[in-house]
Scaffold this motif. Structure first.
Motif, PDB file in Angstrom:
ATOM      1  N   LEU A  71      -1.482  -6.724   2.464  1.00  0.00           N
ATOM      2  CA  LEU A  71      -0.466  -6.188   3.365  1.00  0.00           C
ATOM      3  C   LEU A  71       0.695  -7.145   3.604  1.00  0.00           C
ATOM      4  CD1 LEU A  71      -2.765  -4.504   6.011  1.00  0.00           C
ATOM      5  CD2 LEU A  71      -0.930  -3.355   4.764  1.00  0.00           C
ATOM      6  N   THR A  89      -1.784  -2.704  -2.756  1.00  0.00           N
ATOM      7  CA  THR A  89      -1.469  -2.557  -1.346  1.00  0.00           C
ATOM      8  C   THR A  89      -1.866  -1.160  -0.872  1.00  0.00           C
ATOM      9  OG1 THR A  89       0.765  -1.620  -1.497  1.00  0.00           O
ATOM     10  CG2 THR A  89       0.549  -4.020  -1.760  1.00  0.00           C
ATOM     11  N   GLY A  95       3.689  -7.325   1.345  1.00  0.00           N
ATOM     12  CA  GLY A  95       2.824  -7.820   0.281  1.00  0.00           C
ATOM     13  C   GLY A  95       3.392  -7.541  -1.100  1.00  0.00           C
TER      14      GLY A  95
END
Length: 212
Positions: A71, A89, A95
């Motif tokens: 994240l 993700t 991220g």
């Protein structure tokens, strides 16, 4: 690591998330033995970074090994340092940006057309439709492929072997599979059933049904 090549070749991303780090590592190694080598270790699991480090040491430098539930920028950096060579993700988030800065391929979590465009602008390599079952299943994938016919989509969430066949028949580049494949193996369960499920998913991935 060429993520798109790996996705097209193997067609399954195995998602390992467990409460027992030793069992999670054993699960990763068993999947690799069963020729499901494209594996994501979720950072939400017990000692996930340690599992990635140990799996990298056991599998060698060229095995495709990813970190999931990435994240934040620190998540991406930690995954990279642990030995992951791609990240996954659950959403459009920082991220993605940090992973691309580190030259890691990204399978980005998306739900809507707006998400897809945003993730593409951030440099995502492929697009994880999540949660796929709740979004509408294969019918939703077909709808997305109207405006995005060339996008490499990977449905994730509620994908069993039958659904995997259908998604692949309707243009998914691969599918991501968690509990329908892993079962309780990453929580300390046995691996014999895991091996059987792995073979069933491998068969489904390489013998998809014809699209209607």
């Amino acid at each position: 690591m060429e993520l798109l090549t790996e996705l097209r070749t193997h067609r399954i991303v195995a998602i390992v998330r467990g409460d027992d780090a030793d069992a999670a590592l054993r699960t990763v190694l068993t999947l690799a033995e069963e020729n499901i080598p494209l594996i994501e270790v979720s950072l939400s699991g017990k000692d996930a970074l340690g599992v990635i480090r140990r799996a990298r040491a056991a599998l060698g430098p060229t095995a495709p090994l990813g970190a999931g539930t990435v994240l934040t920028a620190p998540d991406a950096r930690a995954a990279h340092e642990a030995g992951a060579d791609f990240v996954v993700t659950p959403a459009v988030c920082e991220g993605i940006t940090e992973a691309k800065r580190l030259e890691l391929p990204v399978l980005a979590g998306v739900m809507t057309p707006t998400d897809i465009v945003a993730a593409q602008r951030l440099g995502a390599d492929a697009f994880k439709i999540f949660p796929a079952a709740q979004a509408g299943g294969p019918a939703y994938l077909r709808a997305l492929r109207g405006p995005f016919p060339a996008m490499p989509f990977v449905p994730v969430g509620g994908v069993d072997a039958a659904a995997a066949r259908e998604y692949l028949a309707h243009g998914a580049i691969a599918v991501g599979v968690g509990s329908p494949l892993i079962g309780d193996a990453a929580d300390g369960g046995g691996v014999d059933a895991l091996r059987s499920r792995a073979r069933a998913f491998r068969d489904a991935a390489h013998r998809p049904k014809r699209a209607a």
